[in-house]
Design an enzyme around this catalytic site. Structure first.
Site, PDB file in Angstrom:
ATOM      1  N   GLY A  79       0.835  -1.200   0.000  1.00  0.00           N
ATOM      2  CA  GLY A  79       0.000   0.000   0.000  1.00  0.00           C
ATOM      3  C   GLY A  79       0.862   1.238   0.000  1.00  0.00           C
ATOM      4  CG  ASP A 108      -9.901   8.157   7.652  1.00  0.00           C
ATOM      5  OD1 ASP A 108     -10.871   8.550   6.973  1.00  0.00           O
ATOM      6  OD2 ASP A 108      -8.790   7.885   7.156  1.00  0.00           O
ATOM      7  CD  GLN A 137       5.095   2.069  -0.719  1.00  0.00           C
ATOM      8  OE1 GLN A 137       5.141   3.031  -1.467  1.00  0.00           O
ATOM      9  NE2 GLN A 137       4.345   1.017  -0.973  1.00  0.00           N
ATOM     10  CB  VAL A 138       1.877  -0.003   3.904  1.00  0.00           C
ATOM     11  CG1 VAL A 138       1.721  -1.180   4.868  1.00  0.00           C
ATOM     12  CG2 VAL A 138       1.251   1.250   4.508  1.00  0.00           C
ATOM     13  CE  LYS A 180       0.833   5.189   8.119  1.00  0.00           C
ATOM     14  NZ  LYS A 180      -0.416   5.527   8.837  1.00  0.00           N
TER      15      LYS A 180
END
Length: 410
Positions: free
Chosen positions: A24, A138, A30-31, A45
């Site tokens: 991801g 979220d 960035q993951v 992460k």
């Protein structure tokens, strides 16, 4: 879970975790899929060096502290973190499976029985979060991972303590995903209450059952107007009739009109039991329906593995452990837009409140194309590969590298 190969500029390891691929990305970071020295998979992460400043580091440190505080069977657990490192990073439990957004985009909406089971499961998870004095703020389809043991909630980067009116965001700005955001959050009200997560859960269940979110618009200001206008009702088209009363209540414009999470669980139970099914049975059906296939490695190109010397002792792969790897598509990934679509939303939006629609830069995407990360000082890529890992993980990493090499333009 989509796993893309590492680029030549990605680090080989972070915080002792060997990095095996990308899972991801966003405008902030960035993951990666990582593996600890003991073979434990993790989602690692990292904040991009280009955006690391005092405020970003403070927000990242807040996320780490919240993840240290939070617990629950449906929450991705924190494994390790270093908010002071260069670059800052954190590692959480790796959940093998698609997020809800990708699953619905690929397989279509869930039947009402399974959508009700998802609602009950996530409502219980959020109740645990709220008991710890926290709000998620979220919750959205992309932040619900459908793992082999059921759904789990991820990404507490915007979480806050429920009674706090302190915010790291600038005045007249809101942070979150507008199409899953309740009116009071879109207006920038402080402090927020647990009702914000109830509304977001309603948006998630609606998306699971119908394939769309309550409000959609091509223009961010139009979207904010729809969300904050009490005369504009959410779009419940396509939702099963038995779920419409519950969704209507969860997506109520006024926070005080939304049900408590315990009431949501009971109403979801009623929908499940009305179809002649027990809640536990519905949970198992949901997991079976959404679990990722366990044979994805069969489609990877073969890799020649050099056998060890006769005198060496090696661990044989566990035949009962399945590893899922999805090869990168040959077509380019779609560019994330400011409004959630049935394709996976990559993250949140940081936007000016509708009170200032004419100001420049009124909305910017917090998630965008990934940026390359420099190789940090420390062990080289070659030396990191010499560390002892399971044969299965080495095979996976080697195949990902071969796929990248085959598709590279150089």
């Amino acid at each position: 879970m989509h796993i893309a190969p590492l680029s030549p500029h990605d680090p080989a390891q972070l915080g002792g975790y060997e990095l095996l691929g990308r899972i991801g990305h966003g405008g902030m970071g960035q993951v990666y899929l990582g593996e600890s020295p003991g073979g434990e998979p993790a989602a690692v992460k990292v904040i991009k060096p280009a955006v690391v400043d005092s405020e970003t580091r403070q927000r990242f440190a807040q996320e780490v502290e919240i993840l240290k505080t939070i617990w629950g069977a449906r929450i991705a657990a924190l494994l390790d973190a270093d908010a002071e490192a260069e670059p800052p990073w954190l590692a959480t439990e790796y959940i093998e499976g698609l997020d809800l957004s990708r699953h619905v985009a690929r397989h279509g909406p869930l039947p009402s029985l399974l959508a009700a089971s998802l609602g009950a499961t996530l409502a219980e998870a959020l109740a645990t979060v709220h008991k710890q004095g926290l709000l998620h703020r979220d919750l959205k389809p992309a932040n619900v991972l459908l793992g082999p043991n059921g759904p789990k909630i991820i990404d507490f980067g915007l979480a806050v303590f429920a009674e706090s009116s302190v915010s790291l965001t600038a005045p007249n700005t809101v942070v979150g995903t507008p199409s899953c955001m309740p009116p009071e959050q879109a207006r920038g009200d402080r402090p927020l209450t647990s009702a914000v997560d109830v509304y977001a859960l309603g948006a998630v269940v609606l998306y699971a059952a119908s394939g769309h979110l309550p409000y959609q618009a091509a223009n961010i200001h139009v979207l904010f107007h729809q969300v904050t206008d009490p005369e504009t009702a959410p779009d419940l088209s396509g939702a099963p009739g038995e779920l419409v009363p519950l969704l209507t209540a969860m997506l109520a414009h006024k926070a005080e009109d939304r049900p408590a999470l315990s009431d949501i669980v009971q109403q979801c139970r009623a929908v499940i039991e009305a179809q002649g099914c027990k809640v536990a049975q519905a949970r198992r059906r949901l997991t079976t329906h959404t679990a990722a296939p366990s044979h994805m490695l069969d489609g990877l190109p073969p890799t020649v593995v050099t056998p060890p010397p006769p005198t060496a002792f090696v661990d044989l792969p566990d035949p009962g452990r399945a590893t899922t790897v999805v090869l990168p598509s040959t077509t380019p990934e779609p560019v994330p837009t400011l409004v959630d679509r049935p394709t996976p939303p990559s993250g949140s939006l940081i936007a000016k409140t509708p009170a200032d629609p004419t100001s420049p830069g009124a909305a910017t995407a917090a998630d965008g194309p990934s940026a390359s990360l420099p190789v940090p000082s420390g062990p080289s890529r070659a030396s990191s590969r010499q560390r002892r890992h399971s044969p299965q993980s080495r095979i996976t990493a080697q195949r990902l590298r071969e796929v990248y090499a085959a598709n590279a333009a150089f």
